[in-house]
Design a protein around this motif. Structure first.
Motif, PDB file in Angstrom:
ATOM      1  N   MET A   1      -3.298   5.415  -9.276  1.00  0.00           N
ATOM      2  CA  MET A   1      -2.910   5.266  -7.874  1.00  0.00           C
ATOM      3  C   MET A   1      -3.953   4.437  -7.116  1.00  0.00           C
ATOM      4  O   MET A   1      -3.622   3.546  -6.335  1.00  0.00           O
TER       5      MET A   1
ATOM      6  N   ALA B   1      -3.647   0.803  -7.852  1.00  0.00           N
ATOM      7  CA  ALA B   1      -2.486   0.193  -7.207  1.00  0.00           C
ATOM      8  C   ALA B   1      -2.754  -0.028  -5.712  1.00  0.00           C
ATOM      9  O   ALA B   1      -2.427  -1.080  -5.155  1.00  0.00           O
ATOM     10  N   ILE B   2      -3.361   0.968  -5.070  1.00  0.00           N
ATOM     11  CA  ILE B   2      -3.696   0.840  -3.647  1.00  0.00           C
ATOM     12  C   ILE B   2      -4.716  -0.286  -3.451  1.00  0.00           C
ATOM     13  O   ILE B   2      -4.631  -1.076  -2.513  1.00  0.00           O
TER      14      ILE B   2
ATOM     15  N   VAL C   1      -0.373  12.825  -4.734  1.00  0.00           N
ATOM     16  CA  VAL C   1      -1.327  12.181  -3.838  1.00  0.00           C
ATOM     17  C   VAL C   1      -1.358  12.914  -2.503  1.00  0.00           C
ATOM     18  O   VAL C   1      -0.335  13.022  -1.826  1.00  0.00           O
TER      19      VAL C   1
ATOM     20  N   ALA D   1      -3.871  12.149  -0.054  1.00  0.00           N
ATOM     21  CA  ALA D   1      -4.327  11.219   0.992  1.00  0.00           C
ATOM     22  C   ALA D   1      -4.686   9.884   0.373  1.00  0.00           C
ATOM     23  O   ALA D   1      -5.216   9.819  -0.733  1.00  0.00           O
ATOM     24  N   VAL D   2      -4.384   8.834   1.114  1.00  0.00           N
ATOM     25  CA  VAL D   2      -4.718   7.463   0.739  1.00  0.00           C
ATOM     26  C   VAL D   2      -5.630   6.895   1.811  1.00  0.00           C
ATOM     27  O   VAL D   2      -5.337   7.033   2.995  1.00  0.00           O
TER      28      VAL D   2
ATOM     29  N   ARG E   1      -6.429  -8.360   5.892  1.00  0.00           N
ATOM     30  CA  ARG E   1      -6.869  -7.471   4.828  1.00  0.00           C
ATOM     31  C   ARG E   1      -8.347  -7.725   4.529  1.00  0.00           C
ATOM     32  O   ARG E   1      -8.883  -8.790   4.856  1.00  0.00           O
TER      33      ARG E   1
ATOM     34  N   ILE F   1      -5.566  -2.216   0.358  1.00  0.00           N
ATOM     35  CA  ILE F   1      -5.468  -1.242   1.453  1.00  0.00           C
ATOM     36  C   ILE F   1      -6.725  -0.387   1.513  1.00  0.00           C
ATOM     37  O   ILE F   1      -7.295  -0.160   2.567  1.00  0.00           O
TER      38      ILE F   1
ATOM     39  N   LEU G   1      -3.217  -3.684  -3.500  1.00  0.00           N
ATOM     40  CA  LEU G   1      -2.611  -4.067  -2.217  1.00  0.00           C
ATOM     41  C   LEU G   1      -3.683  -4.363  -1.170  1.00  0.00           C
ATOM     42  O   LEU G   1      -3.371  -4.727  -0.048  1.00  0.00           O
TER      43      LEU G   1
ATOM     44  N   ALA H   1      -7.048   4.153   4.182  1.00  0.00           N
ATOM     45  CA  ALA H   1      -6.821   2.823   4.749  1.00  0.00           C
ATOM     46  C   ALA H   1      -8.093   2.493   5.524  1.00  0.00           C
ATOM     47  O   ALA H   1      -9.168   2.500   4.914  1.00  0.00           O
ATOM     48  N   ILE H   2      -8.029   2.265   6.843  1.00  0.00           N
ATOM     49  CA  ILE H   2      -9.293   1.880   7.488  1.00  0.00           C
ATOM     50  C   ILE H   2     -10.100   3.060   8.026  1.00  0.00           C
ATOM     51  O   ILE H   2     -11.176   2.880   8.567  1.00  0.00           O
TER      52      ILE H   2
END
Lengths: 267, 267
Positions: A159, A162-163, A179, A181-182, A104, A168, A166, A184-185
């Protein structure tokens, strides 16, 4: 004159930092750790050395040769580099990664901080000289958010927190209290474009700091590219966390946002 | 013969359900709520009516005319429909949506359950007749996961649970203990393709139930399309939550996985 180090990635933040630090009387030794750092960095730093993020041993050697004992890390270095296999990691980095409990963002960055510390080099707050780039709570654009956009901002903020908790990502795209889209990388811009497409226009983008944000790395930042991606995605509202997000090229950002009918709220 | 209703979306699950329920002696009245339901549904259900997910009043009228007081909802109905504006919502659905506190999956589905309940129609467990599709803990493929894949499965499982707890999505793509992609409304296959691309091969896909999974809707399911997307994305490992995930077309899924060198673990 005290010298400070700048491990620089892509974007305007390293330039802003170097200018501010020199204005405060510090000498700035910039180490560009990816090829595409802003060209202006060379003009504003006292010295710029081009290396590669994979060459940790050389980075440390340069910092020591320059007599630097304090560095900050600023600018984008995408984590995709790590997974694409296109960057060769030196032995030191390979050992570091092998010893990490996971990959992470915070875990990797804390690993780097420890490596530097073991050589007597401290890492300091990314915002040290550029805290003025962090807006206080305010509506920054001509257009104010609608009631629906405000609701999406509140929903998205929870949201995004919270993300972030984590570890992320920092960005979520929201529409009508759902939601889309979230991040990540893939990075903020790709997340905005995807979320915008899935929303069919009118999305709200929210970027927030992690609940336990370490100010030495990953401080959320938005700039011209963020707004350009939003224009392209027909996203209409941006919320950033007040006092915890770096807003780079503020005047230009607000100008483009106003032209695109985007509302920006620091909340 | 007792009649039960089936609100059917895309994929094999409605067919599996209808076949199983008829095998248990029930009459099955299927209401196809999207255009692309599996063609076989017509053969296995006692009656199939084609309607539209936006016509809630007509759906309820049909169920009542058929004397149905218990329904289950199975098969994919993408939430993108809602945001694309391509589906016209009838007055009843418009009122329902207007009264919802947000548009997360569970919120919407509970809204639907309440609408149906107000007409004397109960919604029952999606897995009622097809619990046999849920694998117990086991390695389902020829190839067993490597130590690194096992670690990614554990890491991804925790992430998927947390994302599910926020009611954002059920799927995460992981590699080397870092999250490559999180599913929001783009759907599992798009999430797998994106995460696979960002991982440059060797990703692990994890699908888990929500911490408070309501068995009346959104029970995680994987099938042939999931594995095909993984093949395309060069993802090499799939973890699903044992006893809580529907595995459809099991033999075909495992055959394709074995051909692609994919390991599947129900954990």
């Amino acid at each position: 004159m005290e010298k400070i180090g700048l491990l620089a990635g892509v974007g305007r933040l390293p330039v802003e930092f170097a200018r501010a630090a020199r204005g405060m009387g510090f000498g700035v030794i910039a180490v560009a750790v990816v090829p595409e750092v802003d060209e202006e960095l060379q003009q504003v730093a006292d010295k710029t050395v081009q290396l590669n993020i994979g060459e940790l041993d050389r980075v440390i050697r340069v910092l020591k040769e320059e007599g630097v004992s304090q560095v900050t890390m600023l600018g984008k270095v995408t984590k995709e580099l790590l997974f694409s296999g296109s960057v060769r990691l030196d032995d030191r980095l390979q050992r570091m990664f092998a010893a990490l409990p996971d990959n992470r963002d915070d875990t990797i960055m804390l690993g780097l901080v420890r490596e530097l510390a073991s050589e007597g080099i401290g890492v300091f707050d990314q915002t040290a000289f550029i805290r003025s780039l962090m807006p206080a709570p305010a509506i920054l654009t001509k257009r104010e958010p609608s009631a629906a956009e405000r609701a999406d901002m509140e929903f998205g903020f929870n949201m995004a927190k919270a993300i972030g908790g984590l570890d992320i990502g920092q960005t979520v795209v929201v529409k009508n209290l759902a939601v889309m889209a979230v991040e990540a990388i893939e990075g903020t811009d790709a997340c905005i474009l995807r979320g915008g497409r899935l929303s069919c226009g009118g999305a709200t983008v929210v970027k927030a700091a992690k609940p336990d944000q370490d100010l030495r790395f990953d401080v959320p930042a938005v700039g011209v590219n963020t707004i350009r991606a939003m224009c392209e995605a027909q996203a209409k509202a941006l919320a950033i966390e007040a006092g915890k997000t770096l807003l780079v090229d503020r005047d230009k950002v607000i100008k483009i946002a106003d032209e695109c009918g985007i509302t920006i709220v620091a909340m």
